[in-house]
Design a protein around this motif. Structure first.
Motif, mmCIF file in Angstrom:
data_model
loop_
_atom_site.group_PDB
_atom_site.id
_atom_site.type_symbol
_atom_site.label_atom_id
_atom_site.label_comp_id
_atom_site.label_asym_id
_atom_site.label_seq_id
_atom_site.Cartn_x
_atom_site.Cartn_y
_atom_site.Cartn_z
ATOM 1 N N SER A 121 -6.388 15.447 8.256
ATOM 2 C CA SER A 121 -7.125 15.073 7.053
ATOM 3 C C SER A 121 -7.686 16.284 6.320
ATOM 4 O O SER A 121 -7.937 16.224 5.137
ATOM 5 C CB SER A 121 -8.253 14.114 7.408
ATOM 6 O OG SER A 121 -9.127 14.733 8.320
ATOM 7 N N ALA A 137 0.847 -1.185 0.000
ATOM 8 C CA ALA A 137 0.000 0.000 0.000
ATOM 9 C C ALA A 137 0.882 1.234 0.000
ATOM 10 O O ALA A 137 2.016 1.190 0.466
ATOM 11 C CB ALA A 137 -0.884 -0.010 1.244
ATOM 12 N N SER A 173 1.777 6.686 2.263
ATOM 13 C CA SER A 173 0.964 7.740 2.876
ATOM 14 C C SER A 173 -0.296 7.199 3.540
ATOM 15 O O SER A 173 -0.996 7.933 4.210
ATOM 16 C CB SER A 173 0.580 8.769 1.813
ATOM 17 O OG SER A 173 -0.145 8.120 0.800
ATOM 18 N N THR A 174 -0.642 5.917 3.353
ATOM 19 C CA THR A 174 -1.880 5.419 3.967
ATOM 20 C C THR A 174 -1.630 4.412 5.079
ATOM 21 O O THR A 174 -2.565 3.944 5.707
ATOM 22 C CB THR A 174 -2.762 4.729 2.909
ATOM 23 O OG1 THR A 174 -2.037 3.628 2.373
ATOM 24 C CG2 THR A 174 -3.166 5.672 1.815
ATOM 25 N N THR A 175 -0.396 4.015 5.296
ATOM 26 C CA THR A 175 -0.150 3.020 6.334
ATOM 27 C C THR A 175 0.814 3.564 7.372
ATOM 28 O O THR A 175 1.397 4.632 7.203
ATOM 29 C CB THR A 175 0.471 1.733 5.751
ATOM 30 O OG1 THR A 175 1.672 2.091 5.089
ATOM 31 C CG2 THR A 175 -0.478 1.044 4.800
ATOM 32 N N GLY A 226 0.671 7.458 7.936
ATOM 33 C CA GLY A 226 -0.666 7.298 7.374
ATOM 34 C C GLY A 226 -1.732 7.562 8.415
ATOM 35 O O GLY A 226 -2.732 8.237 8.137
ATOM 36 N N TRP A 227 -1.509 7.046 9.616
ATOM 37 C CA TRP A 227 -2.479 7.245 10.699
ATOM 38 C C TRP A 227 -2.642 8.729 10.992
ATOM 39 O O TRP A 227 -3.755 9.236 11.117
ATOM 40 C CB TRP A 227 -2.007 6.491 11.943
ATOM 41 C CG TRP A 227 -2.947 6.634 13.085
ATOM 42 C CD1 TRP A 227 -4.037 5.853 13.339
ATOM 43 C CD2 TRP A 227 -2.919 7.621 14.105
ATOM 44 N NE1 TRP A 227 -4.678 6.303 14.454
ATOM 45 C CE2 TRP A 227 -4.011 7.386 14.959
ATOM 46 C CE3 TRP A 227 -2.067 8.700 14.397
ATOM 47 C CZ2 TRP A 227 -4.282 8.167 16.066
ATOM 48 C CZ3 TRP A 227 -2.334 9.479 15.502
ATOM 49 C CH2 TRP A 227 -3.435 9.228 16.328
ATOM 50 N N ARG A 255 -2.016 11.242 9.036
ATOM 51 C CA ARG A 255 -2.668 11.907 7.908
ATOM 52 C C ARG A 255 -4.179 11.722 7.960
ATOM 53 O O ARG A 255 -4.951 12.647 7.739
ATOM 54 C CB ARG A 255 -2.169 11.324 6.594
ATOM 55 C CG ARG A 255 -1.058 12.111 6.015
ATOM 56 C CD ARG A 255 -0.899 11.750 4.576
ATOM 57 N NE ARG A 255 0.420 12.170 4.150
ATOM 58 C CZ ARG A 255 0.734 12.405 2.890
ATOM 59 N NH1 ARG A 255 -0.161 12.194 1.967
ATOM 60 N NH2 ARG A 255 1.936 12.796 2.583
ATOM 61 N N ARG A 256 -4.575 10.492 8.230
ATOM 62 C CA ARG A 256 -6.006 10.200 8.233
ATOM 63 C C ARG A 256 -6.711 10.842 9.411
ATOM 64 O O ARG A 256 -7.823 11.320 9.297
ATOM 65 C CB ARG A 256 -6.230 8.688 8.273
ATOM 66 C CG ARG A 256 -6.615 8.100 6.904
ATOM 67 C CD ARG A 256 -6.822 6.663 7.056
ATOM 68 N NE ARG A 256 -5.804 6.301 7.979
ATOM 69 C CZ ARG A 256 -5.240 5.184 8.284
ATOM 70 N NH1 ARG A 256 -5.586 4.309 7.864
ATOM 71 N NH2 ARG A 256 -4.307 4.918 9.090
ATOM 72 N N ASN A 257 -6.077 10.827 10.588
ATOM 73 C CA ASN A 257 -6.783 11.201 11.802
ATOM 74 C C ASN A 257 -6.525 12.619 12.288
ATOM 75 O O ASN A 257 -7.394 13.227 12.889
ATOM 76 C CB ASN A 257 -6.442 10.226 12.934
ATOM 77 C CG ASN A 257 -6.943 8.828 12.630
ATOM 78 O OD1 ASN A 257 -8.139 8.610 12.651
ATOM 79 N ND2 ASN A 257 -6.046 7.935 12.308
#
Lengths: 268, 381
Positions: free
Chosen positions: B37, B20, B23-25, B29-30, B32-34
């Motif tokens: 975002s 993957a 940037s998403t793992t 990644g965490w 970035r997502r949380n």
């Protein structure tokens, strides 16, 4: 009005299938029973005699009082007038007698009413242990026996929420049977089930009927009625409108309302 | 490769699994997502970091970095003697620690309190761990044997133990005696009141409603005042009973009224079918309640029950106003001691009291979450 009264009287008569009538053969005797919810007269002059081993199917439109009637038999509902004698015991306010009757009468509900915080096995052993004061081991053996009969012994350790609707209803039947009841009441046992699950529950009920269990069953499963019932009762507006053996009941209904009802549920 | 010109298509080689995108793992990644975002989320994250920093940095500085750890009296905790900014004055807490724990309980009798603490710990810990066997015996010891033993150990007067008046009790001892008694007594009383309020019998229902609404309608401070000041006026001459006992009864009845409403909330959530299922099987009323209804209802309201417990635990500090010294009262009364008078003395004392209360309350809170998960049988119906 006169027509209704006549029908009621005809319906109230003894079953057409002649049986030797002695008091020990009578499982349930309901005489002139009336019930009101507040001012609303839900059950009107119900007369019904159920013989031991008899299988009775009760049908009728919703709100006709059929569920209320069978719920009066184990005092989930209270009647205000008339008498109900179950297995020789008259239902009164006496709690001892109510307990005694409930021990002998099993009931299966539309929504199963399993206890979600107990496993399947615990659901089945609860009443034998606490009501019949049976040793745990013996209760578990009996429970496994009946779970095998309803063909789900492998689910014994699961919780009700992990089972399908049909499986839950079969557990509910097994749970009732563990109390070794003399009479079984079924209150629309298949109405809340998906179509493909109805058969598995009906199969269990047919099996019970073949073993000679006294059964009162509120259902619209007319195939079931034809197959096992000794008598079919049609209720409307709180009264018994017509009763007969299944064959004449379905092929030749007498009362206008029965005809209308049957035409609606059989040819839709 | 496969021929894609035709409509029919058969894969001939297995598609390879690719890693993957970075940037998403993982941690980035965490985050970035949380945390980052969107622009508003980024702003909130930054405000949160700033808030956390401005609260915790001074606290950590006070409690650890600038703290004084050793000393015999106030001189150790004065800025001019230390030569720098002074945070918490821990030697003061150390010197007063026995008082905070036992109050004015006589020094040579404090081993009795220790035995009670130890017995309680030995009984409550296995009780709270679900996998430890013999719950029935454990519960019996905890709820029947322990209170009797604890009563005679703490009060004395038997087996040659000198009597220790409850007016000499204090500190954490008083806090725990009130909280534990209140908690264990208010739950069963609350359950009975909740059942009473839902009863078909009008008299029982009316009495339950009056009781619940009375106790919920008066502030706890009023209850404590009534118990300690007014009640003796109404009692006949010569009849006295212990002030701590009066406070205990007041606190218990007060919290049982709250408990009753919490439990009633749970009872209302149980579908009618559960009652009917139990009745149809021939269970009697109390069997049905004990085996079917209450286990489900209480499980539903664990957060509310523990909330009431925590409230009760913290409300024990109010006994200060009727002249009893619980942990907080004991801490406050130590401020008058000139031996340890320093600018940071009261801050240190309050911080210590807060930390003790927080440990107990946080423990209850976590345990309730644990029980909720444990009792969840994976379904709703």
């Amino acid at each position: 009005m006169t027509e209704t009264t006549a029908a009621t009287e005809r319906a109230a008569g003894a079953p057409r299938k002649k049986m030797e009538v002695s008091s020990t053969d009578v499982a349930i005797e309901i005489t002139k029973m009336n019930k009101w919810y507040g001012d609303f007269h839900v059950l009107k002059d119900i007369d019904l005699r159920v013989m031991r081993g008899e299988r009775i199917v009760i049908c009728g439109p919703s709100g006709s009082g059929k569920s209320t009637m069978i719920r009066c038999i184990n005092r989930l509902e209270e009647h205000q007038q008339g008498s109900i004698v179950v297995d020789g015991i008259e239902l009164t306010d006496d709690l001892k007698k109510i307990d005694e009757i409930r021990r002998e009468v099993g009931m299966v509900f539309q929504h199963f009413n399993l206890f979600p915080h107990l496993t399947i096995l615990e659901n089945c052993t609860l009443a034998p242990i606490w009501v019949r004061k049976m040793p745990r081991k013996e209760a578990e053996d009996i429970a496994m026996h009946y779970l095998e009969r309803v063909k789900i012994p492998e689910q014994a350790k699961k919780y009700p929420g992990q089972l399908s609707g049909g499986q839950q209803q079969r557990v509910a039947i097994a749970r009732s049977l563990c109390m070794n009841p003399k009479i079984m009441l079924f209150d629309e046992p298949t109405s809340a089930l998906d179509p493909e699950m109805i058969k598995e529950v009906l199969d269990v009920m047919v099996g019970l009927a073949e073993e000679g269990m006294t059964m009162l069953c509120v259902t619209h499963e007319m195939g079931f009625a034809r197959q096992v019932a000794n008598r079919v009762i049609f209720m409307d507006q709180g009264q018994i409108v017509e009763q007969n053996e299944p064959e004449p009941f379905f092929s030749n209904p007498q009362h206008e309302r029965t005809k209308l009802f049957l035409s609606q549920i059989l040819h839709h | 490769m496969t021929d894609m010109t035709d409509l029919s298509y058969v894969r001939t080689t297995e598609a390879e699994a690719k890693p993957a995108p970075v940037s998403t793992t993982g941690f980035i990644g965490w985050m970035r997502r949380n945390l980052f975002s969107s622009i508003p989320n980024t702003i909130l994250t930054l405000i949160g970091i700033w808030l956390a920093y401005s609260i915790f940095a001074p606290l950590i500085n006070f409690a650890f970095v600038h703290a004084v750890w050793t000393g015999d009296n106030r001189d150790a905790c004065l800025a001019q003697n230390v030569g720098r900014e002074v945070g918490a004055c821990w030697p003061y807490v150390e010197a007063y620690f026995p008082q905070f724990i036992y109050g004015r309980y006589p020094v040579e009798e404090r081993y009795r309190v220790d035995i009670v603490y130890l017995l309680f710990a030995l009984l409550i810990v296995p009780m709270l761990i679900p996998s430890v066997p013999a719950k029935r015996l454990n519960g019996l010891l905890l709820l029947v044997a322990f209170p009797i033993v604890a009563f005679f150990l703490l009060v004395g007067g038997v087996f040659g133990l000198p009597v220790v008046e409850t007016s000499q009790w204090g500190g954490l001892l008083v806090t725990l005696v009130i909280a534990v008694t209140g908690i264990t007594a208010s739950l069963p009383i609350g359950i009975l009141l909740a059942l009473g309020r839902r009863s078909d019998m009008p008299i029982v229902r009316l009495l339950s409603i009056i009781f619940i609404e009375f106790w919920r309608g008066v502030p706890l401070i009023t209850v404590l005042f009534m118990a300690s000041v007014m009640l003796p006026l109404f009692l006949p001459e010569g009849v006295t009973f212990d002030k701590l006992m009066r406070v205990l009864i007041g606190v218990t009845l007060f919290s049982s009224a709250y408990m009753a409403e919490v439990v009633r909330g749970g009872l209302q959530a149980i579908p009618k079918g559960q009652y009917e299922g139990a009745q149809a099987l021939g269970l009697r009323f109390w069997q049905m309640m004990r085996l079917i209804i209450l286990p489900q209802a209480l499980k539903l309201v664990i957060p509310g029950i523990v909330g009431t417990f925590i409230g009760l635990f913290k409300d024990t500090t109010l006994v200060l106003i009727v002249g009893m010294f619980d942990l907080l009262g004991q801490v406050q009364s130590s401020f008058t001691d000139p031996t340890w008078a320093s600018p940071s003395q009261s801050h240190t004392g309050y911080l210590f009291a807060a930390a003790i209360f927080w440990v107990f309350c946080f423990g209850m809170s976590r345990y309730s979450l644990f029980m909720e998960k444990k009792l969840h049988t994976g379904h709703k119906r």
